[in-house]
Design an enzyme around this catalytic site. Structure first.
Site, mmCIF file in Angstrom:
data_model
loop_
_atom_site.group_PDB
_atom_site.id
_atom_site.type_symbol
_atom_site.label_atom_id
_atom_site.label_comp_id
_atom_site.label_asym_id
_atom_site.label_seq_id
_atom_site.Cartn_x
_atom_site.Cartn_y
_atom_site.Cartn_z
ATOM 1 N N LYS A 105 0.751 -1.358 -0.049
ATOM 2 C CA LYS A 105 -0.030 0.093 0.201
ATOM 3 C C LYS A 105 0.844 1.216 -0.109
ATOM 4 C CE LYS A 105 -0.315 -0.295 5.010
ATOM 5 N NZ LYS A 105 -1.288 -0.624 6.098
ATOM 6 N N TYR A 139 12.810 32.133 4.690
ATOM 7 C CA TYR A 139 11.532 32.692 4.951
ATOM 8 C C TYR A 139 11.502 33.014 6.576
ATOM 9 C CZ TYR A 139 9.203 31.484 0.585
ATOM 10 O OH TYR A 139 8.786 31.375 -0.926
HETATM 11 C C1 LIG Z 1 -0.912 -1.498 7.049
HETATM 12 C C2 LIG Z 1 -1.004 -2.708 7.506
HETATM 13 C C3 LIG Z 1 -0.360 -3.775 7.545
HETATM 14 C C4 LIG Z 1 1.144 -3.874 7.741
HETATM 15 O O1 LIG Z 1 1.583 -2.975 8.889
HETATM 16 P P1 LIG Z 1 3.178 -2.723 9.178
HETATM 17 O O2 LIG Z 1 3.000 -2.210 10.574
HETATM 18 O O3 LIG Z 1 3.693 -1.928 8.329
HETATM 19 O O4 LIG Z 1 3.710 -4.225 9.020
HETATM 20 C C5 LIG Z 1 -0.930 -5.167 8.114
HETATM 21 N N1 LIG Z 1 -2.241 -5.274 8.381
HETATM 22 C C6 LIG Z 1 -3.060 -4.175 8.368
HETATM 23 C C7 LIG Z 1 -4.579 -4.570 8.392
HETATM 24 C C8 LIG Z 1 -2.582 -2.764 7.793
HETATM 25 O O5 LIG Z 1 -3.646 -1.851 7.590
#
Ligand SMILES: *Cc1c(COP(=O)(O)O)cnc(C)c1O
Length: 384
Positions: A36, A275
């Site tokens: 993701k 800035y």
């Molecule tokens: C993002 C996510 C993961 C992975 O999490 P990490 O802490 O990066 O390993 C796993 N399960 C769900 C449901 C998530 O949203």
């Protein structure tokens, strides 16, 4: 190509997946790699292909578009969608064979309809999310059997799996550990009630990075590896934690963020930078200009405090970080720093970096996850 770039070290990605696999206790436990947010900023398609090469069973995305990107790049493995979508997107989810998480009646029935519109011979698998204490998505544990039964009784859906997510597994104090154990036990009993009702729950999974590394007994049928894939630890389940336990877990950052000195300008004592004039030279010095700013993900609140490595030495970013540029105090007539030299903000050691994203995160009150996913689209990803 732009000199401001994120270099992606494929060998480190492979190394990390190897480490992750060595932490998986049973050969039948499947590996799901979370790609993701464009593979936590490292590139979803590249990460996905590498992960599959290295033995991953499936991938996880957050949005429908992320799933479609993988499909359009020829990736045919199961893809789990961890966040919810709108009703309008459901047909696209079905069409691209993306496996959604579901939990409530309306959402399940809407997906059943969407799946029906394709009139496929086989049933469309969904995973049932159970909220055992994350407080985000999922049905209550006591409602799991009803939701599972609604899925299996539906015309076009099948139950492909049951999952939950832990909220505090990256902490190591007693309270966090007790909470994680409670979530796991709650999940296992929810799965057992589903089984007791004569329903096959499919793939049961609850382990993201922290649980995967720290609770082998909670790995179940599948683990969902996110941040550790990309070389960063989940909270307090870090390198030092494993050393203290007498084991090792050596992950390597996959991404480096680098830019190039495009100008060096002499500054007299008393002249200010950027800035708001928050930094004023207290002596004669030279200021290097880097074409990278907050629109690239180098967040404004990183300065003061941010450092950057140039030819093996660390220098301070001074003054406010601008949208597209920032300035570095390199000292007067520094023989080690030249125009067009590379400047590395974070990355693995072989990138020339002197720190990783976690070091910056610790100093600026965030987490490596946020820094990595915050590197914007404008920064080209270069696979090394
Ligand atoms: C993002 C996510 C993961 C992975 O999490 P990490 O802490 O990066 O390993 C796993 N399960 C769900 C449901 C998530 O949203």
């Amino acid at each position: 190509m732009r000199c401001t770039r994120a270099v992606i070290y494929g060998d480190n990605l492979k190394h990390n997946i190897g480490v992750i696999r060595s932490f998986i206790k049973r050969p039948q436990t499947k590996l799901c790699i979370a790609v993701k947010a464009d593979g936590y900023g490292c590139g979803a398609v590249f990460t996905a292909r590498t992960a599959l090469e290295c033995g991953a069973f499936c991938l996880a995305v957050a949005t429908v578009d992320e799933g479609i990107e993988l499909r359009e790049n020829g990736i045919s493995c199961p893809i789990l969608m961890l966040s919810l979508c709108t009703k309008d997107e459901m047909e696209s989810v079905v069409k691209h064979n993306i496996t959604p998480l579901v939990f409530d009646r309306e959402y399940i029935l809407s997906f059943d309809k969407a799946a029906g519109r394709f009139n496929e011979k086989s049933k469309f698998p969904v995973h049932l999310a159970v909220d055992t204490g994350m407080g985000r998505i999922g049905c209550l544990p006591e409602d799991a059997v009803e939701a599972a039964s609604l899925i299996t009784r539906s015309t076009h859906l099948s139950l492909g799996g049951v999952c939950t997510h832990c909220s505090s597994a990256d902490g190591i104090n007693d309270e966090d550990r007790i909470y994680t154990k409670m979530q796991f036990d709650t999940f296992v009993s929810a799965v057992n009630t589903i089984k007791a009702a004569g329903i096959e729950p499919g793939i049961c999974h609850c382990a993201a990075s922290a649980v995967l590394l720290d609770h082998p007994e909670m790995q179940l049928d599948m683990v969902r590896s996110g941040i550790i894939t990309y070389g960063y630890y989940a909270g307090q389940i870090n390198r030092e934690y494993f050393v203290a336990k007498g084991t090792t877990c050596e992950l390597e950052p996959v991404m480096s963020l680098e830019s190039e000195i495009v100008a060096i300008r002499p500054f007299r004592a008393g002249k200010s930078v950027s800035y708001g004039r928050t930094w004023v030279a207290d002596r004669d010095t030279d200021i290097a200009v880097l074409p990278i700013g907050y629109a690239d993900g180098l967040l404004r609140h990183f300065s003061p405090g941010l450092t950057v490595a140039i030819n093996g030495k660390s220098y301070s970013v001074v003054g406010r970080i601008c949208m597209d540029q920032c300035m570095v105090d390199i000292g007067k007539n520094n023989p080690d720093v030249h125009r067009w030299d590379k400047a590395v903000f974070f990355g693995p050691k072989n990138s020339g970096a002197l720190q990783d994203a976690e070091d910056i995160a610790r100093r600026t009150g965030t987490i490596a996850y946020e820094i990595m996913t915050g590197i914007t689209k404008r920064v080209p990803r270069v696979i090394w």
